[in-house]
Design a protein around this motif. Structure first.
Motif, PDB file in Angstrom:
ATOM      1  N   THR A  50      15.279  55.874 -15.879  1.00  0.00           N
ATOM      2  CA  THR A  50      15.944  56.728 -14.895  1.00  0.00           C
ATOM      3  C   THR A  50      17.391  56.286 -14.764  1.00  0.00           C
ATOM      4  O   THR A  50      17.793  55.267 -15.336  1.00  0.00           O
ATOM      5  N   ASN A  51      18.157  57.063 -14.020  1.00  0.00           N
ATOM      6  CA  ASN A  51      19.539  56.677 -13.744  1.00  0.00           C
ATOM      7  C   ASN A  51      19.576  55.876 -12.441  1.00  0.00           C
ATOM      8  O   ASN A  51      18.549  55.688 -11.782  1.00  0.00           O
ATOM      9  N   LYS A  52      20.734  55.399 -12.065  1.00  0.00           N
ATOM     10  CA  LYS A  52      20.860  54.512 -10.907  1.00  0.00           C
ATOM     11  C   LYS A  52      20.371  55.162  -9.616  1.00  0.00           C
ATOM     12  O   LYS A  52      19.776  54.501  -8.764  1.00  0.00           O
ATOM     13  N   ILE A  53      20.606  56.458  -9.461  1.00  0.00           N
ATOM     14  CA  ILE A  53      20.187  57.134  -8.229  1.00  0.00           C
ATOM     15  C   ILE A  53      18.843  57.853  -8.386  1.00  0.00           C
ATOM     16  O   ILE A  53      18.433  58.614  -7.519  1.00  0.00           O
ATOM     17  N   LYS A  54      18.186  57.617  -9.515  1.00  0.00           N
ATOM     18  CA  LYS A  54      16.807  58.057  -9.771  1.00  0.00           C
ATOM     19  C   LYS A  54      16.624  59.578  -9.736  1.00  0.00           C
ATOM     20  O   LYS A  54      15.609  60.083  -9.285  1.00  0.00           O
ATOM     21  N   THR A  55      17.603  60.299 -10.264  1.00  0.00           N
ATOM     22  CA  THR A  55      17.519  61.760 -10.277  1.00  0.00           C
ATOM     23  C   THR A  55      17.124  62.319 -11.641  1.00  0.00           C
ATOM     24  O   THR A  55      16.785  63.493 -11.740  1.00  0.00           O
ATOM     25  N   VAL A  56      17.187  61.500 -12.687  1.00  0.00           N
ATOM     26  CA  VAL A  56      16.874  61.946 -14.042  1.00  0.00           C
ATOM     27  C   VAL A  56      15.786  61.026 -14.600  1.00  0.00           C
ATOM     28  O   VAL A  56      15.811  59.823 -14.376  1.00  0.00           O
ATOM     29  N   LEU A  57      14.833  61.612 -15.329  1.00  0.00           N
ATOM     30  CA  LEU A  57      13.792  60.825 -15.987  1.00  0.00           C
ATOM     31  C   LEU A  57      13.833  61.087 -17.487  1.00  0.00           C
ATOM     32  O   LEU A  57      14.002  62.227 -17.917  1.00  0.00           O
ATOM     33  N   TYR A  58      13.672  60.030 -18.258  1.00  0.00           N
ATOM     34  CA  TYR A  58      13.632  60.123 -19.722  1.00  0.00           C
ATOM     35  C   TYR A  58      12.402  59.364 -20.203  1.00  0.00           C
ATOM     36  O   TYR A  58      12.178  58.216 -19.810  1.00  0.00           O
ATOM     37  N   THR A  59      11.604  59.991 -21.054  1.00  0.00           N
ATOM     38  CA  THR A  59      10.411  59.358 -21.615  1.00  0.00           C
ATOM     39  C   THR A  59      10.617  59.124 -23.095  1.00  0.00           C
ATOM     40  O   THR A  59      11.093  60.010 -23.813  1.00  0.00           O
ATOM     41  N   GLY A  60      10.241  57.934 -23.562  1.00  0.00           N
ATOM     42  CA  GLY A  60      10.387  57.605 -24.971  1.00  0.00           C
ATOM     43  C   GLY A  60       9.258  56.717 -25.462  1.00  0.00           C
ATOM     44  O   GLY A  60       8.403  56.285 -24.695  1.00  0.00           O
TER      45      GLY A  60
ATOM     46  N   GLY B 152       5.353  66.450 -21.350  1.00  0.00           N
ATOM     47  CA  GLY B 152       4.928  67.795 -20.977  1.00  0.00           C
ATOM     48  C   GLY B 152       4.636  67.970 -19.498  1.00  0.00           C
ATOM     49  O   GLY B 152       4.418  69.088 -19.034  1.00  0.00           O
ATOM     50  N   TRP B 153       4.610  66.891 -18.775  1.00  0.00           N
ATOM     51  CA  TRP B 153       4.310  66.950 -17.345  1.00  0.00           C
ATOM     52  C   TRP B 153       5.510  67.414 -16.527  1.00  0.00           C
ATOM     53  O   TRP B 153       6.661  67.197 -16.905  1.00  0.00           O
ATOM     54  N   ILE B 154       5.216  67.997 -15.373  1.00  0.00           N
ATOM     55  CA  ILE B 154       6.279  68.310 -14.421  1.00  0.00           C
ATOM     56  C   ILE B 154       6.730  67.007 -13.758  1.00  0.00           C
ATOM     57  O   ILE B 154       6.015  65.998 -13.789  1.00  0.00           O
ATOM     58  N   ARG B 155       7.899  67.037 -13.178  1.00  0.00           N
ATOM     59  CA  ARG B 155       8.483  65.819 -12.608  1.00  0.00           C
ATOM     60  C   ARG B 155       7.568  65.148 -11.578  1.00  0.00           C
ATOM     61  O   ARG B 155       7.437  63.933 -11.558  1.00  0.00           O
ATOM     62  N   SER B 156       6.940  65.909 -10.719  1.00  0.00           N
ATOM     63  CA  SER B 156       6.109  65.308  -9.663  1.00  0.00           C
ATOM     64  C   SER B 156       4.950  64.499 -10.249  1.00  0.00           C
ATOM     65  O   SER B 156       4.570  63.465  -9.697  1.00  0.00           O
ATOM     66  N   LYS B 157       4.417  64.949 -11.360  1.00  0.00           N
ATOM     67  CA  LYS B 157       3.331  64.200 -11.996  1.00  0.00           C
ATOM     68  C   LYS B 157       3.865  62.902 -12.608  1.00  0.00           C
ATOM     69  O   LYS B 157       3.217  61.854 -12.532  1.00  0.00           O
ATOM     70  N   LYS B 158       5.062  62.944 -13.192  1.00  0.00           N
ATOM     71  CA  LYS B 158       5.695  61.730 -13.710  1.00  0.00           C
ATOM     72  C   LYS B 158       5.989  60.760 -12.569  1.00  0.00           C
ATOM     73  O   LYS B 158       5.792  59.553 -12.704  1.00  0.00           O
TER      74      LYS B 158
END
Length: 102
Positions: free
Chosen positions: A15-25, A77-83
């Protein structure tokens, strides 16, 4: 010598510092991969660099690359809330775990 497909693989979420973006790898070397997210060779094309996603908040360990890749695809494939729920179960305070990976 390790047997075919029995190495160490990690599915991770940044995530970024303010936790607004999620990246999965997915990677076979989490420490090195975290370094390359912060220091990409091609800055203009890197999603994680562009959105400052350098902070590890979640990871899973696998021995089989196919299982790891399937898990990465599932999470992507999940929506953000599930992540967020997955992260909350593993890391309820969303502590940045980068320094714990050695």
């Amino acid at each position: 010598m390790k047997t075919l497909k029995t190495h160490n693989y990690y599915v991770y979420i940044l995530t970024n510092k303010i936790k607004t973006v999620l990246y999965t790898g997915v990677t076979n070397d989490l420490e090195k991969r975290l370094y390359w997210h912060r220091n990409p060779e091609t800055i203009d094309k890197s999603f994680t660099f562009r959105y400052k996603c350098f902070y590890l908040v979640y990871f899973e360990h696998f021995k089989d690359i196919d299982v790891a890749i399937n898990r990465e695809k599932q999470i992507k494939g999940w929506i953000r809330s599930k992540k967020e729920s997955l992260i909350n179960e593993f890391n309820p305070t969303w502590k940045f775990l980068n320094d714990e990976i050695k």
